[in-house]
Motif scaffolding. Structure first.
Motif, short mmCIF file in Angstrom:
data_model
loop_
_atom_site.label_atom_id
_atom_site.label_comp_id
_atom_site.label_asym_id
_atom_site.label_seq_id
_atom_site.Cartn_x
_atom_site.Cartn_y
_atom_site.Cartn_z
N LEU A 310 0.83 -1.20 0.00
CA LEU A 310 0.00 0.00 0.00
C LEU A 310 0.87 1.25 0.00
O LEU A 310 0.53 2.26 -0.62
N ARG A 311 1.97 1.20 0.70
CA ARG A 311 2.84 2.37 0.76
C ARG A 311 3.86 2.39 -0.37
O ARG A 311 4.32 3.44 -0.78
N GLN A 312 4.24 1.20 -0.86
CA GLN A 312 5.22 1.12 -1.94
C GLN A 312 4.73 0.12 -2.97
O GLN A 312 5.05 -1.06 -2.92
N PRO A 313 3.92 0.61 -3.93
CA PRO A 313 3.28 -0.32 -4.87
C PRO A 313 4.17 -0.83 -5.99
O PRO A 313 3.69 -1.62 -6.81
N SER A 314 5.41 -0.42 -6.06
CA SER A 314 6.39 -1.01 -6.98
C SER A 314 7.49 -1.63 -6.14
O SER A 314 8.10 -0.94 -5.30
N VAL A 315 7.74 -2.92 -6.34
CA VAL A 315 8.72 -3.61 -5.50
C VAL A 315 9.61 -4.51 -6.35
O VAL A 315 9.22 -4.95 -7.44
N THR A 316 10.78 -4.78 -5.84
CA THR A 316 11.71 -5.74 -6.43
C THR A 316 12.05 -6.77 -5.36
O THR A 316 11.83 -6.55 -4.17
N SER A 317 12.63 -7.87 -5.81
CA SER A 317 13.05 -8.89 -4.86
C SER A 317 14.08 -8.31 -3.88
O SER A 317 14.02 -8.57 -2.67
N LYS A 318 14.99 -7.49 -4.41
CA LYS A 318 16.01 -6.89 -3.54
C LYS A 318 15.39 -6.01 -2.48
O LYS A 318 15.80 -6.04 -1.30
N LEU A 319 14.38 -5.23 -2.85
CA LEU A 319 13.73 -4.36 -1.88
C LEU A 319 13.06 -5.19 -0.78
O LEU A 319 13.14 -4.85 0.41
N VAL A 320 12.38 -6.26 -1.17
CA VAL A 320 11.73 -7.13 -0.18
C VAL A 320 12.77 -7.76 0.74
O VAL A 320 12.59 -7.83 1.96
N GLN A 321 13.87 -8.20 0.16
CA GLN A 321 14.93 -8.79 0.97
C GLN A 321 15.43 -7.80 2.02
O GLN A 321 15.58 -8.15 3.21
N GLU A 322 15.68 -6.57 1.59
CA GLU A 322 16.25 -5.57 2.50
C GLU A 322 15.23 -5.10 3.52
O GLU A 322 15.56 -4.91 4.70
N THR A 323 13.99 -4.90 3.08
CA THR A 323 12.97 -4.37 3.98
C THR A 323 12.53 -5.40 5.01
O THR A 323 12.32 -5.07 6.18
N MET A 324 12.38 -6.64 4.57
CA MET A 324 11.87 -7.69 5.45
C MET A 324 12.99 -8.51 6.10
O MET A 324 12.70 -9.40 6.89
N ASN A 325 14.24 -8.23 5.68
CA ASN A 325 15.40 -8.96 6.21
C ASN A 325 15.24 -10.47 5.99
O ASN A 325 15.31 -11.27 6.92
#
Length: 392
Positions: A310-325
């Motif tokens: 909802l806050r970041q509607p464009s995501v990459t695998s790298k972003l998910v890795q970094e954000t969610m650890n």
């Protein structure tokens, strides 16, 4: 330079001298004051409603509203960027020109403003401006202007300008007076914030970024006054629908009448609450539908990514890795599960900085809802058409 231009430039001109307002009694029409108080109450109710909307997990929607306020405030200055372009820029993908970066800077400035604790000070104002204009050396980020500026007219002379702000040597004392005024408690809160904003725009303390900084200060005062606690009501989106009336109200204030600018902020607040409620309802519906369709264990990474979309509607695998650890396989699996649940579109390849290829997933429903929010904000309720912003 031609002879006519030389002749005009040689004449004296008059710059504004801001009224001292720390203790000034304003002639506010009772009906205007009542509407301002009703609008303040609507803001407070909206803040409370949204705080409960996601069962305590309010951060995603709060971030969305802050970004919509920042984007709308920027658009008043003719800095326009679509939801998709901004969301891609937020993760460093694709090159969409300078507008996305300017809106990103406005988001940072809004965050800086809402982090302020205690009474408004000169240092607070300078910090907001520094965040807003970071990297734009010509605007002297975080510093008051040291030269004359003017609004309207020609680029080479203030003589035919619509408004000539005060000489730079008056700025610091005028801002100090404004900060003292912001501590008053004898005015309706939204009226208080509207007058403070108009006074700030009259002082025009910076060479650039005055409008966006001044609208950020409104949110500082709403937060300090207790009207908002966790969210940012997109008041600038309400102003965006009729920028001509907004600028006319600023002119009326400079001519001694505070009522039009108070009325404009009241109208903008009601419009912002209505528009924000519609956006929040849509995002809540998307979130709930995705949650019903998501086939994953309750401890799976996908459940943590779900509200993040909802806050970041464009995501990459790298972003998910970094954000969610999490690891790359875990991130990739979460993205696949969310795609199957209908939350994300099929991945596409987008060029990032340095032309590096990145695989990006997008929550297209969210992006479409944000663009609809923007279109509603631009629709002039007086004419039924979308507004276009005049030069500030």
């Amino acid at each position: 330079m031609d002879r006519q231009r030389l002749s005009v430039n040689g004449r004296p001109y008059r710059a504004a001298v801001p009224t001292v307002i720390e203790f000034l009694q304003f002639d506010i029409d009772p009906d205007v004051a009542a509407r301002a108080e009703d609008a303040r109450a609507a803001i407070t109710r909206f803040d409370a409603e949204l705080s409960a909307l996601f069962d305590g997990e309010f951060a995603p929607l709060s971030a969305v509203l802050l970004r919509t306020e920042s984007a709308s405030s920027s658009q008043i200055e003719n800095i326009t960027v679509g939801a998709k372009a901004l969301s891609l820029a937020d993760v460093g993908l694709a090159k969409f020109g300078s507008n996305a970066r300017l809106v990103q800077a406005n988001v940072e400035a809004m965050n800086r403003a809402l982090e302020l604790i205690g009474p408004l000070t000169i240092d607070h104002i300078l910090a907001i401006h520094e965040a807003l204009m970071h990297g734009q050396d010509r605007a002297a980020p975080g510093h008051f202007r040291d030269q004359q500026v003017w609004i309207g007219g020609t680029d080479y002379s203030p003589h035919r300008a619509d408004f000539v702000p005060p000489r730079h040597h008056r700025i610091e004392d005028s801002i100090r007076d404004l900060c003292a005024f912001s501590e008053r408690t004898d005015l309706p809160l939204l009226a208080h914030a509207a007058i403070a904003h108009a006074q700030f725009e009259t002082i025009h303390p910076f060479s650039d970024g005055n409008g966006r900084t001044g609208r950020a200060l409104v949110h500082v005062m709403l937060r300090n006054g207790g009207a908002t606690t966790r969210t940012t009501v997109p008041v600038s989106a309400g102003l965006l629908s009729d920028t001509t009336a907004y600028y006319d109200a600023l002119t009326a204030y400079r001519d001694g009448d505070p009522n039009p600018i108070i009325d404009e902020f009241s109208r903008a607040a009601f419009a912002a609450v209505s528009n924000g409620q519609q956006l929040a309802g849509e995002l809540k519906a998307f979130h709930d539908a995705w949650a019903v369709s998501l086939r994953a264990r309750k401890d799976a990474v996908a459940w943590r990514v779900l509200p993040f979309l909802l806050r970041q509607p464009s995501v990459t695998s790298k972003l998910v890795q970094e954000t969610m650890n999490v690891t790359q396989p875990a991130a990739d699996n979460a993205l696949r599960q969310l795609q199957e649940a209908g939350a994300l579109s099929r991945p596409t390849t987008v060029h990032g900085e340095g032309q590096k290829r990145n695989v990006v997933w997008q929550a297209t429903e969210v992006l479409d809802a944000l663009d609809r929010f923007g279109e509603r904000a631009r629709r002039n309720p007086r004419s039924g058409t979308s507004s276009s912003s005049p030069a500030p």
